[in-house]
Design a protein around this motif. Structure first.
Motif, PDB file in Angstrom:
ATOM      1  N   TRP A  73       0.826  -1.207   0.000  1.00  0.00           N
ATOM      2  CA  TRP A  73       0.000   0.000   0.000  1.00  0.00           C
ATOM      3  C   TRP A  73       0.860   1.256   0.000  1.00  0.00           C
ATOM      4  O   TRP A  73       0.496   2.256  -0.615  1.00  0.00           O
ATOM      5  N   ARG A  75       3.954   1.553  -1.306  1.00  0.00           N
ATOM      6  CA  ARG A  75       4.550   1.697  -2.636  1.00  0.00           C
ATOM      7  C   ARG A  75       3.534   2.245  -3.629  1.00  0.00           C
ATOM      8  O   ARG A  75       3.847   3.117  -4.442  1.00  0.00           O
ATOM      9  N   LEU A  76       2.298   1.750  -3.558  1.00  0.00           N
ATOM     10  CA  LEU A  76       1.245   2.260  -4.455  1.00  0.00           C
ATOM     11  C   LEU A  76       0.912   3.723  -4.156  1.00  0.00           C
ATOM     12  O   LEU A  76       0.744   4.524  -5.080  1.00  0.00           O
ATOM     13  N   ALA A  77       0.866   4.073  -2.884  1.00  0.00           N
ATOM     14  CA  ALA A  77       0.577   5.461  -2.510  1.00  0.00           C
ATOM     15  C   ALA A  77       1.701   6.388  -2.976  1.00  0.00           C
ATOM     16  O   ALA A  77       1.442   7.519  -3.416  1.00  0.00           O
ATOM     17  N   VAL A  79       3.555   5.974  -5.611  1.00  0.00           N
ATOM     18  CA  VAL A  79       3.396   6.145  -7.065  1.00  0.00           C
ATOM     19  C   VAL A  79       2.302   7.160  -7.360  1.00  0.00           C
ATOM     20  O   VAL A  79       2.472   8.043  -8.220  1.00  0.00           O
ATOM     21  N   VAL A  80       1.183   7.077  -6.665  1.00  0.00           N
ATOM     22  CA  VAL A  80       0.086   8.028  -6.876  1.00  0.00           C
ATOM     23  C   VAL A  80       0.538   9.445  -6.516  1.00  0.00           C
ATOM     24  O   VAL A  80       0.294  10.399  -7.259  1.00  0.00           O
ATOM     25  N   PHE A  81       1.235   9.578  -5.384  1.00  0.00           N
ATOM     26  CA  PHE A  81       1.721  10.891  -4.963  1.00  0.00           C
ATOM     27  C   PHE A  81       2.724  11.451  -5.973  1.00  0.00           C
ATOM     28  O   PHE A  81       2.686  12.634  -6.320  1.00  0.00           O
ATOM     29  N   ALA A  83       2.850  10.701  -9.157  1.00  0.00           N
ATOM     30  CA  ALA A  83       2.109  11.051 -10.376  1.00  0.00           C
ATOM     31  C   ALA A  83       1.418  12.399 -10.227  1.00  0.00           C
ATOM     32  O   ALA A  83       1.422  13.217 -11.154  1.00  0.00           O
ATOM     33  N   LEU A  84       0.835  12.651  -9.057  1.00  0.00           N
ATOM     34  CA  LEU A  84       0.202  13.952  -8.823  1.00  0.00           C
ATOM     35  C   LEU A  84       1.230  15.077  -8.892  1.00  0.00           C
ATOM     36  O   LEU A  84       0.975  16.126  -9.488  1.00  0.00           O
ATOM     37  N   GLY A  97       8.099  14.677  -9.893  1.00  0.00           N
ATOM     38  CA  GLY A  97       7.420  13.396  -9.692  1.00  0.00           C
ATOM     39  C   GLY A  97       8.299  12.366  -9.013  1.00  0.00           C
ATOM     40  O   GLY A  97       7.877  11.683  -8.073  1.00  0.00           O
ATOM     41  N   ALA A 101       7.777  11.056  -5.089  1.00  0.00           N
ATOM     42  CA  ALA A 101       7.538   9.636  -4.802  1.00  0.00           C
ATOM     43  C   ALA A 101       8.581   9.092  -3.825  1.00  0.00           C
ATOM     44  O   ALA A 101       8.244   8.362  -2.887  1.00  0.00           O
TER      45      ALA A 101
END
Length: 114
Positions: A73, A75-77, A79-81, A83-84, A97, A101
């Motif tokens: 979770w 690592r996925l968060a 990546v999302v952060f 990307a934003l 970016g 991350a």
């Protein structure tokens, strides 16, 4: 350390340079003749993008080394952060970016512990 001890390292440097430099020069020579809007270049971009996406997915879902200690979770968060941050990063999108991350992942690991 003698010159004989440096021989293998010198061979690695020269062989590595030759192996990659030939392809760089071939790319320069051929690249000047390719239209930027051609289907060949679109295909090359698609393959390069797919390879980068595959490496990132492997790092997220099947990590090794220090990244293996972080939960999925987090690592996925990260990546999302990242990307934003990329989309709002303006002129320095890529750096923003990547840095965001990494910072998010580091902060998350510092908070939750290894």
């Amino acid at each position: 350390m003698s010159f004989a001890d440096l021989g293998p390292y010198l061979f690695i440097v020269v062989a590595g340079w030759l192996a990659t430099d030939i392809w760089r020069w071939a790319g320069v020579l051929v690249g000047n003749r390719i239209d930027e809007t051609s289907e060949v270049l679109n295909w090359v971009r698609a393959v390069a993008t797919a390879l980068v996406a595959a490496v990132i997915a492997k790092m997220i879902f099947f990590p090794t080394g220090a990244l293996e200690t972080s939960p999925l979770w987090l690592r996925l968060a990260a990546v999302v952060f990242g990307a934003l941050a990329f989309f709002v990063g303006g002129r320095f999108r890529q750096i923003a970016g990547i840095a965001a991350a990494i910072a998010f992942l580091a902060a998350g690991l510092a908070i939750i512990g290894p």
